[in-house]
Design an enzyme around this catalytic site. Sequence first.
Site, PDB file in Angstrom:
ATOM      1  N   GLU A   1     -11.094 -11.509  12.631  1.00 45.10           N
ATOM      2  CA  GLU A   1     -11.020 -11.995  14.011  1.00 45.10           C
ATOM      3  C   GLU A   1     -12.366 -12.559  14.473  1.00 45.10           C
ATOM      4  OE1 GLU A   1      -9.719 -10.166  18.409  1.00 45.10           O
ATOM      5  OE2 GLU A   1      -9.922  -8.853  16.668  1.00 45.10           O
TER       6      GLU A   1
ATOM      7  N   LYS B   1      -3.834 -14.914  20.195  1.00 42.66           N
ATOM      8  CA  LYS B   1      -3.660 -13.480  20.423  1.00 42.66           C
ATOM      9  C   LYS B   1      -2.876 -13.250  21.713  1.00 42.66           C
ATOM     10  CE  LYS B   1      -6.493  -9.244  20.277  1.00 42.66           C
ATOM     11  NZ  LYS B   1      -7.894  -8.764  20.097  1.00 42.66           N
TER      12      LYS B   1
ATOM     13  N   TYR C   1      -9.344  -1.986  27.532  1.00 46.79           N
ATOM     14  CA  TYR C   1      -9.657  -0.571  27.702  1.00 46.79           C
ATOM     15  C   TYR C   1     -10.922  -0.239  26.907  1.00 46.79           C
ATOM     16  CZ  TYR C   1      -7.302  -0.419  23.144  1.00 46.79           C
ATOM     17  OH  TYR C   1      -6.930  -0.654  21.834  1.00 46.79           O
TER      18      TYR C   1
ATOM     19  N   CYS D   1      -5.376  -8.830  15.499  1.00 45.90           N
ATOM     20  CA  CYS D   1      -5.752  -7.455  15.825  1.00 45.90           C
ATOM     21  C   CYS D   1      -4.706  -6.707  16.674  1.00 45.90           C
ATOM     22  CB  CYS D   1      -7.116  -7.424  16.504  1.00 45.90           C
ATOM     23  SG  CYS D   1      -7.948  -5.806  16.360  1.00 45.90           S
TER      24      CYS D   1
ATOM     25  N   THR E   1     -33.980   9.891  19.670  1.00 50.64           N
ATOM     26  CA  THR E   1     -33.398  10.934  18.819  1.00 50.64           C
ATOM     27  C   THR E   1     -32.471  11.884  19.570  1.00 50.64           C
ATOM     28  OG1 THR E   1     -35.258  12.447  19.166  1.00 50.64           O
ATOM     29  CG2 THR E   1     -35.459  10.873  17.360  1.00 50.64           C
TER      30      THR E   1
END
Length: 549
Positions: A41, A112, A118, A148, A406
Site C-alpha cells: 500500500e 480503497k 481509529y 488493506c 529510556t
Amino acid sequence: MKIALAQLNYHIGNFESNTEKIISAIEKSKKENVDLVVFSELAICGYPPKDLLERKDFIERTQDALQKVAEACTDIAAVVGGPSINPNTKGKNLYNSAFFISNGKVESIHNKTLLPNYDIFDEYRYFEPNTEFSLVEYKGKKIAITVCEDLWEKQPTDNNFAKSELYTISPMEELNKLNPDFVVNIAASPFSYNQQDLRTNILKSNIERYNLPVVYVNQIGAHTELIFDGDSMVLNSKGDVACRLKYFEEDYKVVDMNEIEDNAIEIAEVDYIEKIHDALVLGLKDYFGKMGFKQATLGLSGGIDSAVTVVLAERALGKENVRVLLMPSEFSSDHSIKDAVDLAENLGIEYEIVNIQEIFSEFQKALKPSFGDLPFNVAEENIQARIRGTLVMGLSNKFGHILLNTSNKSEAAVGYGTLYGDMNGGLSVLGDVYKTDVFKMAWFMNKDKEIIPVNTIVKPPSAELRPDQKDSDSLPDYDVLDGILYRYIEKNMSSKEIIADGFEKQIVEKTIRLVNMNEYKRFQTPPILRVSSKAFGFGRKIPLVAKHS
C-alpha cells in the site's frame, strides 16, 4: 499464474529510492518468468505520508514515479500502491489506490473503500472512499484487487479495531458478486506484538466466507513511531498458509497459484518478547537511517531500562555508534556503577564517568535562600535528573548524537519520570514496553551469554535519587501495576471492571488517578516506538484538561 510477493522497506517521500526498489523487483521477476509482481500500500510514496498528501508537488512527484514504474512493466504486470487524483469535483482530492500496471502503462485503478479512522489511522482526512468495483482480467484469471482495510471488514470486538460507522459498503461482498478467482490485498499494516494471530485470522475469516485464495503483501520498515513487520503471505481457498515471508526483513518470494491448494506450511510460534525486540531494533535502525543520523547517546545508570536500551541501540547501530555517560551521585550504589561499566565493556561501546555530586551541591547552594530548611523531597530528586539530562543533551549537541530516552511504558503511564531530565530524548525506545516486559527482554538478550549483568536484572528497581530508594516506595509491584495499566490503556476498561478482575480497589483508583493526572507529561515526550495495539502518542488522544471520574 506465477506471482511474486515483493516485501520492501520504503521511505516516505524518497521517490528515487522507492522507485528504484520497485523497478529492481520488477526486473528480478521478469528473469524468473513471473506473471504478476505485487507491492504494498502506498509503496510509491511510502506510508503514512500524512499532510504531505496536501502538497501539489508531492502528488506530482508521485505521478512521475508511477510513470517510471509503468515503463518498466513490459512482459509483466504489477500491482503497486499510491495516491491517485479524484477526477470528481465532490469529495476529497485523492484516493488511496492500487494501480494495475501492464504493457508499459496503468491499465486500471482500484481504490480503497474502507478508510480507517481509529487509533493511529486518519485516512478520511486525505482520501475519498471508493464506491465502484471491478476485477482485473489477466492471463485467463479474474483478480479482485483490494487495499488493506478492505479485507479487514470482519473485525474483532476489541475497541482498537472497532468497525467505523462510516463503513456502509462491503468491498468483498461487491467484488465477490463478480466471481473473482483470487484476491490480491496490498497493505501497510503496522506491527503490534499480538498482530500475527489477529492478521491471519482476519484473512482466514474472509476465505471462509468467500472461498477465495488471498495474496497479501505488507511492507516492512519503520517510519518514526510506526513499525511494519512484513509477514506477507499467500493463503489457499481452504485458509491454509501456503507461503509466508519473513518478519522485519525485506523479502521476495514467487508463488505458483496453480500449486497453492496442496501447500500448507507450519507457522512457527515466535515469543512476543522476541518480536518486540526485533521490532525495536528495526525501529531504531530506520529512525536513524531515514533521518540521516548515525550515532546515539544515553545515560547508563546500572538500571534495567538503560541497560536494555543500550543493547538495542548497539544491535541497531553498531557498537562504534553508541556513546554513553555514567553519571553517579552520592546516592548511586557502587554496584550500579560497576554494572554499568561491565555492560559498556561487554558491548564494546565508548563510555565516560561524570560524577554529578559537585554540580548537585552547587544547585543546592543556589536554591538554599528559596528552599530554606524545607526537607529534602522530590524537588531535589528532580534536580539530579535534570542535571543528568543536561549533561547527555550537551553530549548530543556537541557531537551531533541523538539522545535516546529510556523511560518504559509503566513509568510513562503513571508519571514516574522527570520532565527535562530523564524524559529528555529524540526517540523513546521503551515507551511502549511495560516494565515486566523490559525484564523479560533483558533475560532474552542474555539467552546466549551474559551481556546485561545479572545483578542489573534481579536487584529491586530504583531511581537512586535518595538514600535506599526503591520504585516500590511509590508504586505497586510491577506485576500488579502492569496488569492494571494494560486493562486501562489497551482495553479501555473502567476502574469497576478492573476491580472486578481481582485487583485491589485502592491500588486501581490510585493508578488510574496517576495515569490521568500525568497526561501533560506524556504530551511532551519524544516519539515512542509503537509495539502494542495502544501506544502513547498520536494513536491515543486524551484531553490534557479534563475531569475524570
